[in-house]
Design a protein around this motif. Structure first.
Motif, PDB file in Angstrom:
ATOM      1  N   ASP A 107      12.590   8.038  -7.499  1.00 37.88           N
ATOM      2  CA  ASP A 107      13.302   6.742  -7.873  1.00 37.88           C
ATOM      3  C   ASP A 107      12.744   5.504  -7.128  1.00 37.88           C
ATOM      4  N   ALA A 108      13.214   4.217  -6.685  1.00 35.75           N
ATOM      5  CA  ALA A 108      12.649   3.392  -6.314  1.00 35.75           C
ATOM      6  C   ALA A 108      12.123   3.365  -4.724  1.00 35.75           C
ATOM      7  N   ALA A 109      12.931   4.361  -4.043  1.00 35.81           N
ATOM      8  CA  ALA A 109      12.816   4.642  -2.723  1.00 35.81           C
ATOM      9  C   ALA A 109      11.375   5.488  -2.589  1.00 35.81           C
ATOM     10  N   VAL A 110      11.279   6.241  -3.551  1.00 37.24           N
ATOM     11  CA  VAL A 110      10.046   7.307  -3.505  1.00 37.24           C
ATOM     12  C   VAL A 110       8.743   6.387  -3.895  1.00 37.24           C
ATOM     13  N   VAL A 111       8.969   5.257  -4.785  1.00 40.90           N
ATOM     14  CA  VAL A 111       7.704   4.599  -5.268  1.00 40.90           C
ATOM     15  C   VAL A 111       7.433   3.765  -3.968  1.00 40.90           C
ATOM     16  N   LYS A 112       8.303   3.233  -3.239  1.00 41.00           N
ATOM     17  CA  LYS A 112       7.851   2.294  -2.182  1.00 41.00           C
ATOM     18  C   LYS A 112       7.174   3.294  -1.178  1.00 41.00           C
ATOM     19  N   TRP A 113       7.952   4.511  -0.890  1.00 42.67           N
ATOM     20  CA  TRP A 113       7.298   5.376  -0.032  1.00 42.67           C
ATOM     21  C   TRP A 113       5.688   5.781  -0.259  1.00 42.67           C
ATOM     22  N   ASN A 114       5.396   5.814  -1.534  1.00 40.18           N
ATOM     23  CA  ASN A 114       4.112   5.938  -2.001  1.00 40.18           C
ATOM     24  C   ASN A 114       3.022   4.966  -1.600  1.00 40.18           C
ATOM     25  N   PHE A 115       3.558   3.817  -1.777  1.00 43.06           N
ATOM     26  CA  PHE A 115       2.662   2.581  -1.329  1.00 43.06           C
ATOM     27  C   PHE A 115       2.689   2.552   0.330  1.00 43.06           C
ATOM     28  N   ASP A 116       3.891   2.749   1.008  1.00 39.98           N
ATOM     29  CA  ASP A 116       3.806   2.773   2.288  1.00 39.98           C
ATOM     30  C   ASP A 116       2.966   3.627   2.976  1.00 39.98           C
ATOM     31  N   HIS A 117       3.042   4.941   2.632  1.00 41.24           N
ATOM     32  CA  HIS A 117       2.091   6.095   2.737  1.00 41.24           C
ATOM     33  C   HIS A 117       0.492   5.510   2.702  1.00 41.24           C
ATOM     34  N   LEU A 118       0.330   5.026   1.330  1.00 41.77           N
ATOM     35  CA  LEU A 118      -1.050   4.738   0.835  1.00 41.77           C
ATOM     36  C   LEU A 118      -1.552   3.591   1.810  1.00 41.77           C
ATOM     37  N   LEU A 119      -0.900   2.648   2.174  1.00 39.36           N
ATOM     38  CA  LEU A 119      -1.292   1.465   2.976  1.00 39.36           C
ATOM     39  C   LEU A 119      -1.086   1.649   4.439  1.00 39.36           C
ATOM     40  N   ASP A 120      -0.592   2.831   5.066  1.00 39.16           N
ATOM     41  CA  ASP A 120      -0.470   2.969   6.531  1.00 39.16           C
ATOM     42  C   ASP A 120      -1.666   3.085   7.002  1.00 39.16           C
ATOM     43  N   PRO A 121      -1.925   2.287   8.071  1.00 37.88           N
ATOM     44  CA  PRO A 121      -3.260   2.264   8.848  1.00 37.88           C
ATOM     45  C   PRO A 121      -3.689   3.829   9.293  1.00 37.88           C
ATOM     46  N   ALA A 122      -2.717   4.426   9.763  1.00 36.97           N
ATOM     47  CA  ALA A 122      -2.660   5.775  10.241  1.00 36.97           C
ATOM     48  C   ALA A 122      -3.171   6.751   9.278  1.00 36.97           C
ATOM     49  N   HIS A 123      -3.045   6.593   7.951  1.00 32.45           N
ATOM     50  CA  HIS A 123      -3.651   7.628   6.948  1.00 32.45           C
ATOM     51  C   HIS A 123      -4.763   6.932   6.457  1.00 32.45           C
ATOM     52  N   LYS A 124      -5.875   7.925   6.513  1.00 33.86           N
ATOM     53  CA  LYS A 124      -7.301   7.594   5.976  1.00 33.86           C
ATOM     54  C   LYS A 124      -7.591   7.914   4.627  1.00 33.86           C
ATOM     55  N   THR A 125      -6.654   7.246   3.798  1.00 32.25           N
ATOM     56  CA  THR A 125      -6.828   7.389   2.354  1.00 32.25           C
ATOM     57  C   THR A 125      -7.810   6.826   1.556  1.00 32.25           C
ATOM     58  N   ARG A 126      -8.550   7.403   0.799  1.00 28.49           N
ATOM     59  CA  ARG A 126      -9.914   6.945   0.496  1.00 28.49           C
ATOM     60  C   ARG A 126      -9.610   5.776  -0.732  1.00 28.49           C
ATOM     61  N   VAL A 127      -8.372   5.730  -1.281  1.00 29.48           N
ATOM     62  CA  VAL A 127      -8.184   4.689  -2.283  1.00 29.48           C
ATOM     63  C   VAL A 127      -7.377   3.315  -1.909  1.00 29.48           C
ATOM     64  N   LYS A 128      -7.393   3.118  -0.296  1.00 27.16           N
ATOM     65  CA  LYS A 128      -6.632   2.298   0.386  1.00 27.16           C
ATOM     66  C   LYS A 128      -7.084   0.728  -0.225  1.00 27.16           C
ATOM     67  N   GLU A 129      -8.408   0.843  -0.290  1.00 27.45           N
ATOM     68  CA  GLU A 129      -9.084  -0.545  -0.455  1.00 27.45           C
ATOM     69  C   GLU A 129      -8.575  -1.039  -1.783  1.00 27.45           C
ATOM     70  N   TRP A 130      -8.286  -0.122  -2.852  1.00 28.87           N
ATOM     71  CA  TRP A 130      -7.951  -0.391  -4.197  1.00 28.87           C
ATOM     72  C   TRP A 130      -6.724  -1.251  -4.164  1.00 28.87           C
ATOM     73  N   TYR A 131      -5.855  -1.091  -3.315  1.00 25.41           N
ATOM     74  CA  TYR A 131      -4.519  -1.806  -3.197  1.00 25.41           C
ATOM     75  C   TYR A 131      -4.351  -2.537  -1.890  1.00 25.41           C
ATOM     76  N   SER A 132      -5.465  -3.043  -1.454  1.00 23.19           N
ATOM     77  CA  SER A 132      -5.432  -3.930  -0.146  1.00 23.19           C
ATOM     78  C   SER A 132      -4.766  -5.061  -0.256  1.00 23.19           C
ATOM     79  N   LEU A 133      -4.665  -5.810  -1.642  1.00 20.20           N
ATOM     80  CA  LEU A 133      -4.149  -6.912  -1.668  1.00 20.20           C
ATOM     81  C   LEU A 133      -2.363  -7.049  -1.752  1.00 20.20           C
TER      82      LEU A 133
END
Length: 506
Positions: A107-133
């Motif tokens: 649901d919407a809460a899960v979608v939000k969590w995915n973006f928050d997790h992706l953009l969290d500076p504490a997580h070194k995700t390789r694709v973060k730059e793709w969504y940096s805007l």
């Protein structure tokens, strides 16, 4: 045969992730075998950067908000509809009733969590730059989210076709690089790194309100076969239903075999020699970088190795498939004499020596092309050593920012927008290996407006700057070669995605 299997056969294949058309009952084999030319390196959706292998596998298991079809159009998956509210706000309505394989709702809460997790500076995700805007994601209702960007992000919707939704609770207690649990049509049955991935239908997907049709096969086996000759032999022996990266010289033999057929199509993948502009000898030496571009006989390589298939790059990464393609640019001509003059004027001690990395398996006939390129560079006086590497090892080092002095590789971007491909050369990307403030400013200006005319103008200047500064050797577009068993036809697509839904039974 189980009752469920019989039901699958009776229902056939309707529109799924890729928009594959309906097929008659009984037309599909229980098991489909597909061969990749390189190994899968991760199953983690937020660490996967390779479309033809990692992300293609992930796309069978996890669901994105939207997906790109074989006709290159965008279709909603988790998203039922979307609209731009203003230049920096997008509203997405979600399909009701989607669940993960463990029964948890998507649901919407899960979608939000995915973006928050992706953009969290504490997580070194390789694709973060793709969504940096993206600035943030707000939950409006259980079936609605708003994505707010810091500046206009015209390529957002297309970019979201590469982001797959994970379940928060499961992710916290598992290793998503080697395990998988999603809401897509298939579930992970087996993963043997470097060898194969086996998928079986996801029971939680069948009959959901999101897609009221089952996956079309009882089992999908995705095999990693790096040697082209082995892929061709397995195909002709009836062991494969689809093989990618077929040597062009084998296409006629396969078509004459009576058991399989082969072909080729235009690809969005630009083959290049990537120079590490942060290390010697290429750092701060424009004349050497330009000399590299004059030293290569691109058309000769296409004719000799690709059997005439493919097109010389017109001094840019982009092909005509991309928004932002600059049709005014011209290829660097093959001019070994000019290359020698520039090398002599470079100011570097002679002979100039460096190592060329050649990843094996991932790119069509990379070993042969690497040898030809090295020989042509040596003809103009450069001392080139070749280092052949398994693709997975090379890729892991490359994405960490640990590439050597130069490498032969291919680059494409499934959004088919200049923003994505040129964005790989922004100084914030660890895989850029180039820092040029003028180029970066032009790309960011192209990102700053939704006006297509203005965007195209900025990208035209950015491609001109890149050609002039030559951070890489622009080579040619790799042809998309493939072969299938006579049971199927392949819905040829030039954007690198490999999905079982694009195999259409005869």
């Amino acid at each position: 045969m189980s009752g469920r299997t019989r039901k699958l056969r009776l229902l056939g294949c309707a529109v799924l992730l890729s928009g594959a058309c309906g097929l008659p009952a009984g037309a599909l084999a229980d098991t489909v075998n597909i061969a990749f030319s390189a190994a899968v390196t991760t199953l983690d959706p937020q660490q996967a950067t390779v479309v033809q292998t990692d992300l293609s596998v992930i796309s069978h298991i996890y669901s994105p908000l939207v997906i790109r079809n074989p006709d290159l159009g965008i279709t909603g998956v988790v998203a039922q509809s979307w609209r731009a509210v203003d230049d920096t706000t997008w509203d997405f309505k979600l399909r009701p009733g989607i669940t993960f394989a463990n029964g948890k709702p998507l649901d919407a809460a899960v979608v939000k969590w995915n973006f928050d997790h992706l953009l969290d500076p504490a997580h070194k995700t390789r694709v973060k730059e793709w969504y940096s805007l993206i600035d943030r994601v707000d939950v409006v209702a259980p079936d609605e989210v708003k994505i707010i960007t810091r500046v206009p992000f015209p390529g957002l919707v297309a970019q979201l076709s590469m982001l797959f939704m994970m379940e928060p609770g499961w992710t916290a207690t598992h290793d998503p690089s080697r395990e998988a649990m999603g809401s897509g049509p298939y579930q992970l049955a087996e993963y043997v790194p470097g060898e194969r991935v086996v998928l079986t239908p996801n029971p939680a997907y069948f009959g959901t309100r999101a897609f009221n049709t089952p996956p079309p096969h009882d089992k999908v086996v995705l095999r990693m076969i790096s040697e082209p000759a082995v892929r061709v032999s397995a195909l002709l022996a009836g062991e494969l239903d689809l093989a990618l990266d077929i040597p062009p010289t084998d296409i006629e033999r396969i078509n004459d075999s009576g058991v399989a057929h082969a072909g080729w199509g235009e690809s969005s993948r630009a083959m290049i020699i990537k120079m590490n502009n942060l290390k010697p000898p290429f750092a701060n030496n424009l004349k050497l970088r330009q000399a590299m571009n004059y030293a290569i006989d691109r058309q000769g390589i296409i004719d000799a190795i690709y059997n005439g298939h493919g097109a010389v790059s017109k001094g840019q990464l982009l092909s005509p498939m991309y928004f932002g393609y600059n049709d005014k640019l011209q290829p660097y001509p093959y001019d070994p004499d000019k290359a020698r003059r520039l090398i002599a004027e470079s100011g570097l001690p002679q002979p100039i020596s460096f190592e060329l990395q050649v990843p094996l398996g991932r790119y069509l006939l990379s070993q042969e092309i690497g040898q030809v390129i090295a020989a042509q560079l040596q003809e103009v006086g450069l001392n080139v050593g070749i280092k052949e590497m398994e693709y997975a090892n090379w890729s892991n080092a490359y994405t960490r920012g640990d590439m050597g002095q130069a490498a032969f590789l291919g680059q494409a971007w499934p959004t088919l927008d200049a923003d994505g491909l040129l964005g790989l050369y922004l100084p914030t990307d660890p895989g850029a290996y180039w820092k040029d403030d003028v180029f970066a400013d032009l790309v960011m200006k192209g990102r700053s407006t939704v006006d297509k005319t203005k965007r195209a103008a900025w990208y035209q200047q950015a491609t001109e700057r890149m050609r002039e500064q030559a951070p890489l050797v622009f080579l040619f577009n790799q042809p998309l070669t493939y072969a299938t068993s006579n049971k199927f036809t392949w819905r040829v697509r030039g954007d690198d995605w490999v999905r079982v839904f694009d195999l259409v039974a005869k």
